[in-house]
Design a protein around this motif. Structure first.
Motif, PDB file in Angstrom:
ATOM      1  N   LEU A 268      54.084   4.069 -34.142  1.00  0.00           N
ATOM      2  CA  LEU A 268      54.103   2.904 -33.251  1.00  0.00           C
ATOM      3  C   LEU A 268      54.911   3.173 -31.984  1.00  0.00           C
ATOM      4  CD1 LEU A 268      54.580  -0.035 -35.799  1.00  0.00           C
ATOM      5  CD2 LEU A 268      52.484   0.654 -34.633  1.00  0.00           C
ATOM      6  N   ASP A 269      56.063   3.830 -32.136  1.00  0.00           N
ATOM      7  CA  ASP A 269      56.870   4.158 -30.965  1.00  0.00           C
ATOM      8  C   ASP A 269      56.153   5.184 -30.083  1.00  0.00           C
ATOM      9  OD1 ASP A 269      58.685   2.445 -32.028  1.00  0.00           O
ATOM     10  OD2 ASP A 269      60.280   3.908 -32.343  1.00  0.00           O
ATOM     11  N   GLY A 270      55.381   6.081 -30.726  1.00  0.00           N
ATOM     12  CA  GLY A 270      54.589   7.041 -29.965  1.00  0.00           C
ATOM     13  C   GLY A 270      53.521   6.350 -29.128  1.00  0.00           C
ATOM     14  N   ILE A 271      52.915   5.305 -29.696  1.00  0.00           N
ATOM     15  CA  ILE A 271      51.913   4.533 -28.951  1.00  0.00           C
ATOM     16  C   ILE A 271      52.569   3.831 -27.765  1.00  0.00           C
ATOM     17  CG2 ILE A 271      50.372   2.529 -29.090  1.00  0.00           C
ATOM     18  CD1 ILE A 271      49.847   3.340 -32.024  1.00  0.00           C
ATOM     19  N   ALA A 272      53.763   3.291 -27.990  1.00  0.00           N
ATOM     20  CA  ALA A 272      54.500   2.636 -26.903  1.00  0.00           C
ATOM     21  C   ALA A 272      54.807   3.632 -25.787  1.00  0.00           C
ATOM     22  CB  ALA A 272      55.789   2.021 -27.433  1.00  0.00           C
ATOM     23  N   GLY A 273      55.221   4.848 -26.169  1.00  0.00           N
ATOM     24  CA  GLY A 273      55.517   5.876 -25.176  1.00  0.00           C
ATOM     25  C   GLY A 273      54.280   6.313 -24.421  1.00  0.00           C
ATOM     26  N   LEU A 274      53.166   6.430 -25.142  1.00  0.00           N
ATOM     27  CA  LEU A 274      51.905   6.827 -24.505  1.00  0.00           C
ATOM     28  C   LEU A 274      51.440   5.761 -23.518  1.00  0.00           C
ATOM     29  CD1 LEU A 274      49.566   8.849 -24.374  1.00  0.00           C
ATOM     30  CD2 LEU A 274      48.489   7.612 -26.265  1.00  0.00           C
ATOM     31  N   ARG A 275      51.603   4.505 -23.895  1.00  0.00           N
ATOM     32  CA  ARG A 275      51.232   3.403 -23.002  1.00  0.00           C
ATOM     33  C   ARG A 275      52.035   3.457 -21.707  1.00  0.00           C
ATOM     34  NH1 ARG A 275      53.508  -1.683 -22.486  1.00  0.00           N
ATOM     35  NH2 ARG A 275      52.133  -3.305 -21.610  1.00  0.00           N
ATOM     36  N   LEU A 276      53.341   3.730 -21.829  1.00  0.00           N
ATOM     37  CA  LEU A 276      54.172   3.853 -20.640  1.00  0.00           C
ATOM     38  C   LEU A 276      53.747   5.045 -19.785  1.00  0.00           C
ATOM     39  CD1 LEU A 276      57.666   3.106 -22.218  1.00  0.00           C
ATOM     40  CD2 LEU A 276      56.512   1.701 -20.498  1.00  0.00           C
ATOM     41  N   LEU A 277      53.400   6.142 -20.457  1.00  0.00           N
ATOM     42  CA  LEU A 277      52.977   7.351 -19.741  1.00  0.00           C
ATOM     43  C   LEU A 277      51.693   7.103 -18.953  1.00  0.00           C
ATOM     44  CD1 LEU A 277      53.665  10.375 -19.335  1.00  0.00           C
ATOM     45  CD2 LEU A 277      52.177  10.867 -21.281  1.00  0.00           C
ATOM     46  N   LEU A 278      50.744   6.399 -19.572  1.00  0.00           N
ATOM     47  CA  LEU A 278      49.460   6.127 -18.920  1.00  0.00           C
ATOM     48  C   LEU A 278      49.589   5.164 -17.744  1.00  0.00           C
ATOM     49  CD1 LEU A 278      47.134   5.861 -22.068  1.00  0.00           C
ATOM     50  CD2 LEU A 278      47.287   7.754 -20.419  1.00  0.00           C
ATOM     51  N   THR A 279      50.654   4.381 -17.752  1.00  0.00           N
ATOM     52  CA  THR A 279      50.891   3.460 -16.622  1.00  0.00           C
ATOM     53  C   THR A 279      51.800   4.094 -15.571  1.00  0.00           C
ATOM     54  OG1 THR A 279      52.735   2.414 -17.832  1.00  0.00           O
ATOM     55  CG2 THR A 279      50.552   1.394 -18.029  1.00  0.00           C
ATOM     56  N   GLY A 280      52.075   5.395 -15.727  1.00  0.00           N
ATOM     57  CA  GLY A 280      52.853   6.115 -14.737  1.00  0.00           C
ATOM     58  C   GLY A 280      54.356   6.059 -14.917  1.00  0.00           C
ATOM     59  N   ASN A 281      54.797   5.484 -16.028  1.00  0.00           N
ATOM     60  CA  ASN A 281      56.238   5.341 -16.253  1.00  0.00           C
ATOM     61  C   ASN A 281      56.743   6.508 -17.108  1.00  0.00           C
ATOM     62  OD1 ASN A 281      58.850   4.327 -16.509  1.00  0.00           O
ATOM     63  ND2 ASN A 281      58.131   2.230 -16.706  1.00  0.00           N
ATOM     64  N   VAL A 282      56.752   7.686 -16.492  1.00  0.00           N
ATOM     65  CA  VAL A 282      57.113   8.913 -17.201  1.00  0.00           C
ATOM     66  C   VAL A 282      58.569   8.879 -17.661  1.00  0.00           C
ATOM     67  CG1 VAL A 282      57.284  11.430 -17.001  1.00  0.00           C
ATOM     68  CG2 VAL A 282      55.412  10.211 -15.873  1.00  0.00           C
ATOM     69  N   LYS A 283      59.448   8.347 -16.823  1.00  0.00           N
ATOM     70  CA  LYS A 283      60.871   8.315 -17.140  1.00  0.00           C
ATOM     71  C   LYS A 283      61.134   7.556 -18.439  1.00  0.00           C
ATOM     72  CE  LYS A 283      65.368   6.907 -15.275  1.00  0.00           C
ATOM     73  NZ  LYS A 283      66.068   6.278 -14.115  1.00  0.00           N
ATOM     74  N   HIS A 284      60.507   6.400 -18.607  1.00  0.00           N
ATOM     75  CA  HIS A 284      60.731   5.601 -19.803  1.00  0.00           C
ATOM     76  C   HIS A 284      60.113   6.254 -21.039  1.00  0.00           C
ATOM     77  CE1 HIS A 284      61.840   1.482 -17.825  1.00  0.00           C
ATOM     78  NE2 HIS A 284      62.657   2.468 -17.506  1.00  0.00           N
ATOM     79  N   THR A 285      59.025   6.974 -20.849  1.00  0.00           N
ATOM     80  CA  THR A 285      58.449   7.716 -21.973  1.00  0.00           C
ATOM     81  C   THR A 285      59.433   8.743 -22.504  1.00  0.00           C
ATOM     82  OG1 THR A 285      56.213   7.455 -21.081  1.00  0.00           O
ATOM     83  CG2 THR A 285      56.542   9.197 -22.709  1.00  0.00           C
ATOM     84  N   PHE A 286      60.082   9.470 -21.597  1.00  0.00           N
ATOM     85  CA  PHE A 286      61.058  10.476 -22.024  1.00  0.00           C
ATOM     86  C   PHE A 286      62.306   9.845 -22.645  1.00  0.00           C
ATOM     87  CE2 PHE A 286      58.581  13.437 -19.398  1.00  0.00           C
ATOM     88  CZ  PHE A 286      58.554  14.530 -20.251  1.00  0.00           C
ATOM     89  N   ILE A 287      62.626   8.616 -22.247  1.00  0.00           N
ATOM     90  CA  ILE A 287      63.748   7.912 -22.862  1.00  0.00           C
ATOM     91  C   ILE A 287      63.449   7.634 -24.331  1.00  0.00           C
ATOM     92  CG2 ILE A 287      64.970   5.695 -22.924  1.00  0.00           C
ATOM     93  CD1 ILE A 287      64.850   5.745 -19.838  1.00  0.00           C
ATOM     94  N   ILE A 288      62.220   7.230 -24.644  1.00  0.00           N
ATOM     95  CA  ILE A 288      61.824   6.985 -26.038  1.00  0.00           C
ATOM     96  C   ILE A 288      61.895   8.281 -26.844  1.00  0.00           C
ATOM     97  CG2 ILE A 288      59.924   6.279 -27.563  1.00  0.00           C
ATOM     98  CD1 ILE A 288      59.040   4.356 -25.328  1.00  0.00           C
ATOM     99  N   VAL A 289      61.421   9.370 -26.257  1.00  0.00           N
ATOM    100  CA  VAL A 289      61.481  10.675 -26.925  1.00  0.00           C
ATOM    101  C   VAL A 289      62.940  11.075 -27.179  1.00  0.00           C
ATOM    102  CG1 VAL A 289      60.989  13.140 -26.681  1.00  0.00           C
ATOM    103  CG2 VAL A 289      59.281  11.452 -25.973  1.00  0.00           C
TER     104      VAL A 289
END
Length: 354
Positions: A268-289
């Motif tokens: 589920l957290d991976g899906i949240a990160g992918l959603r952020l990545l697809l909307t261009g929010n790379v920084k927040h994706t890396f924060i989840i990782v």
């Protein structure tokens, strides 16, 4: 050691908080006649906080923490030095109201099984609305996601007196939390490794696993400025949201559920990160990782804490008391896909306090 004259210690943890004390401490001190001592715990401030309070509020007892290791650690250190029957953990950016204290105290005195409770919390800047961190009491869904009555994710309700009943909740806000001092220490207090987010949820979960109740008391009203420790929507808050929520589950969830829930949350957290990545929010994706890797790196520590917590689990918790306040569906599904934005939309009734 500070030994309180009244049975309740209102403990305000402060870091460079002079501006809040100028605004809010006069009312807190004025209302102390209703039955509490006021204690300010200075968390290694670099301004004149301690001197200001000692000079202008001589009735307020003070103690000093020499090194600031975060909000949770500040209370962890301070409460070891205070002797009272009850603690109220009150953040510096809270405004109390006339008569805010007696309803909380009466609820605790009436029911020995009530380990902790919170008041109704409204937003200081928009005083008709509930406040993000606590609102009308805290809950958790079946997958470990947290929400409040009066605030689900990004939707905050106006207080139209729709939540004026006293109920059992899963967690009470750490911004204004009344807790039995003996139980607080018995279950280990706040976990200082949480730093500044969800530490109160962890404490409440341990209290519930020990067989006790957590409550929301509607007749008590306070206002919260919010975001003064970690600002809402900041990268830091996102990090602690994901990191500490996983730690909560690791420390406190039943073993039979943890086996499937922890890997499912990874998805589920991976899906949240992918959603952020697809909307261009790379920084927040890396924060989840980053949050996930922090948890994995210290798995041994969290499982040791889990083992320590087992000794507090009461027999009666296996009969369902520790399940009270858990929403039996997915709040993520209901909010984002079914568009259930308000607590009343969930068609789910919390348990009334006896």
């Amino acid at each position: 050691m500070i030994v309180c004259q009244k049975d309740t210690a209102v403990v305000i943890l402060s870091y460079n908080g002079t501006k809040w004390h100028e605004l809010f401490l006069p009312k807190i001190v004025e209302q102390a006649h209703s039955g509490y001592d006021v204690i300010l715990a200075d968390n290694a401030s670099t301004d004149d906080t301690l001197q200001y309070v000692q000079t202008n509020f001589p009735s307020v007892k003070t103690l000093q923490i020499t090194v600031n290791h975060g909000f949770a650690n500040g209370y962890y250190e301070a409460l070891k030095q205070i002797k009272a029957k009850y603690y109220i953990l009150l953040s510096a950016d809270f405004e109390v109201t006339d008569g805010w204290f007696p309803p909380l105290h009466q609820a605790m005195e009436r029911d020995d099984m009530l380990a902790a409770c919170q008041p109704k919390i409204r937003y200081w800047r928009d005083r008709e609305c509930f406040e993000y961190a606590g609102a009308g009491g805290g809950f958790m869904d079946k997958y470990g996601y947290l929400f409040c009555r009066g605030r689900i994710f990004f939707d905050i309700e106006k207080d139209l007196h729709q939540y004026d009943d006293n109920i059992e909740v899963f967690w009470a806000s750490g911004g204004c939390l009344m807790v039995r001092a003996d139980l607080y220490h018995k279950v280990g207090g706040l976990d200082h490794d949480f730093y500044a987010h969800m530490e109160e949820v962890d404490l409440c979960w341990r209290l519930k696993n020990a067989g006790y109740k957590i409550g929301y008391i509607a007749a008590s009203l306070v206002y919260h400025v919010g975001g003064s420790v970690i600002s809402y929507g900041s990268p830091q808050k996102l990090y602690y949201n994901f990191r500490n929520n996983l730690i909560l589950i690791l420390k406190n969830e039943k073993g039979s559920r943890l086996l499937w829930l922890f890997p499912f949350r990874f998805i589920l957290d991976g899906i949240a990160g992918l959603r952020l990545l697809l909307t261009g929010n790379v920084k927040h994706t890396f924060i989840i990782v980053k949050a996930h890797f922090h948890v994995y790196r210290e798995l041994g520590k969290w499982f040791r804490r889990r083992k320590e917590n087992k000794k507090f689990i009461a027999m009666n918790s296996s009969k369902g008391r520790n399940e009270v306040g858990i929403y039996p569906r997915s709040i993520v599904w209901d909010y984002f896909l079914l568009k259930r934005k308000k607590f009343t939309d969930l068609k789910w009734q919390p348990k009334k306090l006896d």
